[in-house]
Design a protein around this motif. Structure first.
Motif, PDB file in Angstrom:
ATOM      1  N   ALA A 369     130.667  17.835 -94.793  1.00 45.65           N
ATOM      2  CA  ALA A 369     131.163  19.051 -94.438  1.00 45.65           C
ATOM      3  C   ALA A 369     132.587  19.334 -94.882  1.00 45.65           C
ATOM      4  O   ALA A 369     132.976  20.223 -95.521  1.00 45.65           O
ATOM      5  N   VAL A 370     133.505  18.178 -94.549  1.00 47.75           N
ATOM      6  CA  VAL A 370     134.771  18.536 -95.004  1.00 47.75           C
ATOM      7  C   VAL A 370     135.092  18.268 -96.402  1.00 47.75           C
ATOM      8  O   VAL A 370     136.000  18.934 -97.095  1.00 47.75           O
ATOM      9  N   ALA A 371     134.374  17.334 -97.052  1.00 51.58           N
ATOM     10  CA  ALA A 371     134.425  17.367 -98.492  1.00 51.58           C
ATOM     11  C   ALA A 371     134.261  18.756 -99.162  1.00 51.58           C
ATOM     12  O   ALA A 371     134.938  19.151-100.276  1.00 51.58           O
ATOM     13  N   TRP A 372     133.068  19.460 -98.911  1.00 48.41           N
ATOM     14  CA  TRP A 372     132.458  20.479 -99.375  1.00 48.41           C
ATOM     15  C   TRP A 372     133.669  21.678 -99.074  1.00 48.41           C
ATOM     16  O   TRP A 372     133.895  22.379 -99.965  1.00 48.41           O
ATOM     17  N   ILE A 373     134.264  21.831 -98.061  1.00 46.28           N
ATOM     18  CA  ILE A 373     135.257  22.670 -97.542  1.00 46.28           C
ATOM     19  C   ILE A 373     136.579  22.403 -98.572  1.00 46.28           C
ATOM     20  O   ILE A 373     136.779  23.428 -99.015  1.00 46.28           O
ATOM     21  N   VAL A 374     136.938  21.128 -98.311  1.00 55.39           N
ATOM     22  CA  VAL A 374     138.088  21.092 -99.207  1.00 55.39           C
ATOM     23  C   VAL A 374     137.926  21.232-100.676  1.00 55.39           C
ATOM     24  O   VAL A 374     138.819  21.685-101.493  1.00 55.39           O
ATOM     25  N   GLY A 375     137.056  20.645-101.169  1.00 55.01           N
ATOM     26  CA  GLY A 375     136.714  20.777-102.552  1.00 55.01           C
ATOM     27  C   GLY A 375     136.574  22.500-103.083  1.00 55.01           C
ATOM     28  O   GLY A 375     136.742  22.644-104.186  1.00 55.01           O
ATOM     29  N   THR A 376     135.871  23.097-102.124  1.00 57.85           N
ATOM     30  CA  THR A 376     135.582  24.602-102.519  1.00 57.85           C
ATOM     31  C   THR A 376     136.909  25.271-102.429  1.00 57.85           C
ATOM     32  O   THR A 376     137.206  26.247-103.260  1.00 57.85           O
ATOM     33  N   VAL A 377     137.773  24.868-101.461  1.00 57.93           N
ATOM     34  CA  VAL A 377     139.361  25.624-101.385  1.00 57.93           C
ATOM     35  C   VAL A 377     140.084  25.345-102.753  1.00 57.93           C
ATOM     36  O   VAL A 377     140.582  26.112-103.214  1.00 57.93           O
ATOM     37  N   ILE A 378     139.838  24.094-103.161  1.00 58.25           N
ATOM     38  CA  ILE A 378     140.679  23.655-104.337  1.00 58.25           C
ATOM     39  C   ILE A 378     140.307  24.334-105.585  1.00 58.25           C
ATOM     40  O   ILE A 378     140.602  24.877-106.464  1.00 58.25           O
ATOM     41  N   GLU A 379     138.778  24.439-105.595  1.00 57.60           N
ATOM     42  CA  GLU A 379     138.114  24.953-106.785  1.00 57.60           C
ATOM     43  C   GLU A 379     138.424  26.526-106.755  1.00 57.60           C
ATOM     44  O   GLU A 379     138.755  27.281-107.825  1.00 57.60           O
ATOM     45  N   LYS A 380     138.621  27.236-105.557  1.00 57.75           N
ATOM     46  CA  LYS A 380     138.657  28.939-105.516  1.00 57.75           C
ATOM     47  C   LYS A 380     140.205  29.117-105.501  1.00 57.75           C
ATOM     48  O   LYS A 380     140.616  30.142-106.034  1.00 57.75           O
ATOM     49  N   THR A 381     140.920  28.097-105.711  1.00 61.01           N
ATOM     50  CA  THR A 381     142.732  28.294-105.627  1.00 61.01           C
ATOM     51  C   THR A 381     143.183  27.888-107.078  1.00 61.01           C
ATOM     52  O   THR A 381     143.417  28.516-107.840  1.00 61.01           O
ATOM     53  N   ILE A 382     143.361  26.439-107.187  1.00 61.22           N
ATOM     54  CA  ILE A 382     143.846  25.871-108.163  1.00 61.22           C
ATOM     55  C   ILE A 382     142.872  25.379-109.273  1.00 61.22           C
ATOM     56  O   ILE A 382     143.303  24.997-110.284  1.00 61.22           O
TER      57      ILE A 382
END
Length: 413
Positions: A369-382
């Protein structure tokens, strides 16, 4: 503490640290020639970043005083200043360094799942955030006084002697890394070349070198903590680490032979890693015969599990899910059946299996869950994933401006 135990602790720390370059070689040989620098840099980047974070605050986060604490206070001992000035500083710092090497390799393992398509800077950001939010707290839960360490009394009462068995990291290292790898694979998506047989290892000797370094270092990984116990259990752990790994190679090669008609050297290397993963949580709690069976089971099941990515459509480039997540689950749950004295088939009841299952699923779910959230935030931003043209040109040149193999062409007069 006697000098022999201290000497073994230093040696084991160096052995486990060597495993991260071993991962770099193993992964580097498996990818395309134009991705090998990137692949190895992800391991070395993790080594550098997590090593620094551990000294700054990771060690403080990895032990707790309260049963239900999420983690230790990250600012309780910034830079290990207090630890270095205590009366037992020599052994305390040595234990901290040994634990740091586990944090480093856990993060490095994740990188193989997203080979050929990840930005280095985004990977480093993910590595730091994931270690802070996942690895350091999970290490506290499993080994540092947290709820998983005390799960037996939580579920079965204060008088119960039952406890989760994870001697060297089936949950905290392999299930943890494998679940995060699966999450990142789903976030980044498939490579344009994703298909069975489309990509071949570019350097098989490099793969075998990496596997050899991993097996070598794994004796420190599994038996290293025995320096705190006067090395009483080091013999059993050593023979189990040898036997389970050897049996896993045979299991993997048999599957290859039956399925594809040929047994491969890459299969032997992958089988070795699957056996090492499975024996990690169980190395101190199985007799050697049961360790052989565990290794054979892990090699066989993991050889079949790596094919699931083609059926289910997730692009786990270097089979982190199939080897580390599946192998970690096998080794952790196997203890519920065959742990000496407490396993279901060896004198115990369902308690050990219940504890192993709850711990495994809890770490798996939280890490994913945490990896998916953190990865998604990174992908959607930088952005985490490279642009398509950069992937085609090659990650090494696009991201690092380097080539693993500089070919010099000379004109003949």
């Amino acid at each position: 503490m006697d000098t022999g135990s201290i000497a073994w602790a230093v040696t084991a720390t160096a052995l486990v640290l060597l495993m991260t370059p071993g991962v770099a070689f193993f992964y580097g040989g498996l990818v395309k020639a134009k991705s090998v620098v990137s692949m190895m840099m992800m391991s070395f980047g993790a080594l550098a970043l997590i090593g620094v974070l551990w000294v700054l605050y990771g060690a403080s986060m990895s032990s707790v005083t309260g049963l239900w604490d999420f983690s230790g206070n990250p600012v309780a001992d910034l830079g290990l200043t207090s630890l270095a000035s205590g009366e037992t500083a020599n052994t305390d710092l040595l234990g901290s360094a040994f634990s740091a090497t586990f944090a480093i390799i856990t993060v490095a393992l994740i990188s193989g799942a997203i080979a050929d398509r990840a930005r280095f800077g985004s990977w480093m950001l993910f590595a730091g955030v994931w270690a802070t939010l996942v690895y350091f707290p999970v290490a506290a839960w499993v080994w540092g006084g947290g709820w998983i360490l005390h799960l037996g009394t939580i579920l079965f009462g204060a008088d119960s002697a039952a406890a989760v068995i994870d001697y060297a990291g089936g949950t905290a290292v392999h299930i943890n890394a494998g679940a995060a790898a699966l999450a990142l694979v789903l976030v980044l998506g498939k490579r344009s070349t994703f298909a069975k047989g489309a990509d071949k290892p570019h350097n098989v000797p490099l793969v075998l070198l990496g596997a050899a370094l991993l097996w070598f270092g794994w004796f420190g990984f599994n038996a290293g903590a025995e320096w705190t116990n006067g090395l009483d259990g080091v013999g059993l752990i050593t023979v189990n680490t040898l036997g389970a790994t050897a049996a896993a190679i045979i299991g993997w090669l048999i599957v290859e032979r039956v399925k594809d008609g040929k047994s491969t050297s890459v299969g032997a290397a992958s089988g070795a890693v699957s056996g090492l993963v499975a024996i990690t949580p169980a190395c101190a709690n199985l007799t050697p015969g049961w360790a052989l069976l565990l290794g054979a089971l892990a090699g066989t099941v993991c050889a079949l599990a790596v094919e699931l990515k083609f059926r289910l459509g997730y692009d786990d480039t270097l089979d982190v899910v199939g080897i580390h997540l599946v192998g970690g689950l096998i080794g952790t749950l196997y203890l519920g059946f065959f742990a000496t004295g407490t396993g279901l088939f060896l004198g115990g009841g369902l308690q050990q299996l219940t504890l192993q299952t709850v711990a495994a699923l809890a770490v798996l779910g939280y890490s994913f869950a945490v990896a998916w959230i953190v990865g998604t935030v990174i992908e959607k931003t930088i952005k985490f994933r490279l642009e398509p043209d950069a992937e085609v040109a090659g990650v090494d040149n696009s991201v690092h401006g380097e080539s693993a193999y500089a070919m010099e062409v000379r004109e003949i007069a």
